[in-house]
Design an enzyme around this catalytic site. Structure first.
Site, PDB file in Angstrom:
ATOM      1  CG  HIS A  94      -5.914  -0.972   1.951  1.00  0.00           C
ATOM      2  ND1 HIS A  94      -4.541  -0.882   2.020  1.00  0.00           N
ATOM      3  CD2 HIS A  94      -6.381   0.170   2.537  1.00  0.00           C
ATOM      4  CE1 HIS A  94      -4.187   0.242   2.613  1.00  0.00           C
ATOM      5  NE2 HIS A  94      -5.296   0.899   2.944  1.00  0.00           N
ATOM      6  CE  LYS A 125      -9.530  -7.120   9.260  1.00  0.00           C
ATOM      7  NZ  LYS A 125      -8.167  -7.696   9.302  1.00  0.00           N
ATOM      8  NE  ARG A 163       2.209  -9.119   5.216  1.00  0.00           N
ATOM      9  CZ  ARG A 163       0.899  -9.003   5.034  1.00  0.00           C
ATOM     10  NH1 ARG A 163       0.079  -9.798   5.726  1.00  0.00           N
ATOM     11  NH2 ARG A 163       0.399  -8.134   4.184  1.00  0.00           N
ATOM     12  CG  HIS A 216      -4.035  -0.125  -2.434  1.00  0.00           C
ATOM     13  ND1 HIS A 216      -2.942  -0.890  -2.766  1.00  0.00           N
ATOM     14  CD2 HIS A 216      -4.252  -0.319  -1.102  1.00  0.00           C
ATOM     15  CE1 HIS A 216      -2.500  -1.512  -1.685  1.00  0.00           C
ATOM     16  NE2 HIS A 216      -3.277  -1.188  -0.666  1.00  0.00           N
ATOM     17  CD  GLN A 263      -1.088  -8.595   0.380  1.00  0.00           C
ATOM     18  OE1 GLN A 263      -0.242  -7.716   0.334  1.00  0.00           O
ATOM     19  NE2 GLN A 263      -1.801  -8.824   1.464  1.00  0.00           N
ATOM     20  CB  CYS A 283      -1.022  -0.013   1.130  1.00  0.00           C
ATOM     21  SG  CYS A 283      -0.563  -0.900   2.605  1.00  0.00           S
ATOM     22  CG  ASP A 299      -2.184  -5.259  -1.750  1.00  0.00           C
ATOM     23  OD1 ASP A 299      -3.382  -5.165  -1.450  1.00  0.00           O
ATOM     24  OD2 ASP A 299      -1.274  -4.750  -1.083  1.00  0.00           O
TER      25      ASP A 299
END
Length: 667
Positions: free
Chosen positions: A518, A472, A364, A386, A382, A335, A384
């Site tokens: 997100h 979320k 991570r 946005h 991921q 992000c 991911d």
């Protein structure tokens, strides 16, 4: 006199100190007999507890969902009594309820064996058959410590000292056996029933500290009836059969090794499966207006300080310092990088919403003991994305994302979804006004989704479980054997754009911070791949299978024709392997069945002469003869991904594809 309100709304006054058992008995003997506990204002307590104030009462029998925890809790106590009956020198420590069961930790010089579990179970059944009542007493700390010290229960003495002074110290007896416990319990040991099983023995440090003594932990499970237990044991057996780590080896998809803990070593077949998932996702998200970006793996720690991750997530980040004393972090999420792309240049409200996605590799730190194949890793990809939008666009974007996510899950056979709205946690950033606005919109979206999808989507609210920057949605999928997996998320963020100074110029000519949404659909693609392997037990639908077809010969006389068949299928877009080894066809069938190849195309001398094939499906003993041309048409149609099939169905009769279809096919 306390007023007691019943579930049907009826009310009645009782003398102070009247117990739940008294009330149930006055209503009917049969109610008292089947009741195991009660809930007062929604809190489950002992049926023998006195009622001293106005309350709403509910009586719980063993089939009440809330009684499952009591059954398992009581079973843990029965386990502890059984162990001390068989081995009186054993010290008991703690025995909590956990997901799917319970455990109890014991201090004993001799290790428990698997054979011991059968003996313990037999003793537990005797205790349950005696049906002794659970009775509760409140003791002083001195009395409790003296009692346990006299029995040599030094771990219990330590537990007594750990109980805060403002909490009551409760002792529960089941016949002659007594234990320290916060409760509640059912009315008697007989209510545990016979649907229980001890599962395994493991080591565990006292209070989870490696500096403390090692104890022996016995795990067990219990259910209200044998059907529930049998279903759970069947699920465990199926889970073992479907274990993605075992299937990964058998299908030659990937491996792990100590030099790269928590990181996947992809083999060619596994990487093909992985890239098939990415290609599918790329087509779907591009068709929904997302553009793809890529951001750096390593960024200066100042960026993570600005985002707040340095304070909130530092212990999970991999950090390095260079010779010029700059501190960098390998990104744990994408992000902050996406905000930098949004900030690069002046943005107008006319450009919004901007939807950007990335198949970003993130790292991570997870403790070594928490790593579990592809389900819990340190390095993963991921999916991911946005969305940067205005406040007015926020609701519509959330609903459109939900439509995209549910549609993609359906393509993999996940049609029963639990959608959870997680609200503000205790530790968070941003003003209450921003949180109020975000939770209001997400709540309205949840109501709209529930109304639209009915029974397909179950909705829940998880108070206090949101991210530190916003509420979320969490999407929980149920797999083929009934296990739940949390995968996708939609997270609203009013805070990160403001922290980074990201803005757009509004219609009023002023600067405004965008709303940042997100979004992840698969979440970790490695984990989602593991879920799919177990969901399908390695038996993938043809469009997903790493190797879709193996062309195998019966005799060497068909080798040349088999190569021609394989090449024809490859040109048609199928993933094909050729097996012309000098082995019997039954051997080849067994071998390719182990690797879960969906289709075996068998050819011999007869097929070569007639340009035909025999098709054998994974798990079937039957062979279907057909011409090579018919086989190509059949298999290519079956191997077409579901999204491209939909495009084909929507194609006009004049053969011209709609613009969206052309975009998808170009990817």
């Amino acid at each position: 006199m306390p007023i007691v309100t019943f579930p049907d709304g009826a009310q009645k006054s009782y003398d102070a100190g009247t117990t739940g058992a008294d009330i149930a008995g006055q209503i009917s003997k049969s109610l008292l007999k089947r009741t195991v506990a009660m809930a007062l204002d929604g809190v489950v307590v002992d049926l023998a507890d006195p009622i001293e104030r106005d309350v709403r009462i509910e009586f719980l029998d063993r089939n009440d969902a809330r009684a499952l925890e009591l059954i398992r809790h009581d079973c843990a106590h029965v386990l502890a009594e059984a162990v001390q009956t068989l081995w009186p020198e054993t010290q008991v420590t703690i025995g909590p309820v956990i997901e799917n069961g319970f455990y109890y930790d014991f201090a004993r010089p001799e290790p428990f064996s698997t054979d011991d579990l059968a003996a313990i179970e037999a003793e537990m059944r005797k205790i349950i058959a005696r049906d002794r009542p659970f009775t509760k007493e409140f003791w002083s700390r001195d009395k409790a410590k003296e009692f346990f010290r006299a029995k040599g229960e030094l771990f219990k003495v330590e537990l007594v000292d750990a109980i805060p002074e403002d909490q009551s110290l409760k002792m529960y007896a089941q016949g002659e056996w007594i234990d320290l416990c916060r409760g509640p319990h059912m009315t008697s040991t007989g209510k545990v029933g016979d649907a229980f099983k001890l599962m395994k023995v493991a080591g565990a440090y006292w209070r989870g500290d490696s500096n403390n003594p090692m104890l022996q932990r016995i795990y067990g499970t219990a259910f209200p009836d044998r059907a529930g237990l049998d279903l759970y044991l069947h699920q465990l057996a199926e889970a073992e059969r479907r274990d993605h780590r075992r299937l990964g080896r058998e299908m030659d998809l990937f491996h792990f090794q100590e030099e790269g803990p928590g990181a996947v070593f992809w083999h060619p077949k596994g990487w093909t499966l992985f890239q098939t998932l990415i290609s599918y996702s790329r087509r779907q998200t591009a068709g929904s207006g997302f553009v793809e970006v890529n951001t750096p793996q390593i960024l200066d720690h100042s960026l993570w300080q600005t985002s707040g991750h340095w304070d909130w997530y530092r212990e999970n980040m991999f950090v390095t310092e260079t010779e010029d004393e700059r501190v960098f972090a390998i990104k744990p999420m994408n992000c902050p990088g996406h905000v930098q792309i949004f900030k690069h240049g002046l943005r107008s409200y006319r450009e919004l919403p901007i939807r950007m996605g990335e198949f970003g590799i993130v790292h991570r730190y997870e403790p070594s003991g928490a790593l579990h194949g592809m389900m819990r890793v340190r390095a993963f990809t991921q999916d991911d994305a946005h969305i940067f939008c205005t406040d007015e666009q926020f609701m519509a974007e959330t609903l459109a994302l939900n439509e995209l996510i549910l549609g993609m899950y359906s393509d993999f056979g996940f049609d029963q979804i639990v959608l959870k709205l997680s609200t503000r946690p205790e530790k968070r950033v941003g003003s209450d006004a921003l949180w109020d606005r975000a939770e209001q919109v997400m709540g309205d979206a949840l109501d709209a989704i529930k109304a639209q999808y009915g029974n397909r989507v179950t909705t829940e609210v998880n108070p206090g479980e949101g991210a530190f920057y916003g509420p979320k949605f969490e999407y929980v999928l149920r797999d083929a054997i009934g296990r739940d997996w949390q995968c996708g998320t939609i997270q609203v963020d009013f805070n990160l754009p403001e922290r980074f100074g990201a803005f757009y110029i509004g219609a009023d000519g002023e600067k405004h911070h965008p709303v940042m949404i997100h979004r992840a659909i698969f979440g970790s693609l490695e984990r989602f791949t593991g879920i799919l392997i177990e969901h399908f037990a390695g038996h993938f639908p043809l469009w997903l299978a790493p190797v879709q077809v193996v062309v195998a010969t019966i005799t060497s006389e068909a080798d040349s024709y088999a190569a021609d068949v394989a090449e024809t299928l490859r040109r048609a877009g199928l993933r094909v392997e050729l097996d012309v080894r000098n082995e019997k066809i039954n051997y080849k069938v067994r071998e390719h069945s182990l690797t879960k190849t969906p289709v075996l195309v068998v050819v011999g001398k007869k097929e070569a002469e007639t340009r035909a094939v025999s098709i054998r499906r994974l798990g079937s003993q039957n062979q279907t003869p057909m011409s090579l041309d018919a086989a190509v048409l059949t298999l290519t149609d079956e191997a077409t991904p579901p999204d491209l099939k939909r495009v084909a169905i929507e194609t006009p009769k004049d053969g011209r594809l709609p613009d969206k279809a052309n975009e998808l096919l170009d990817l």
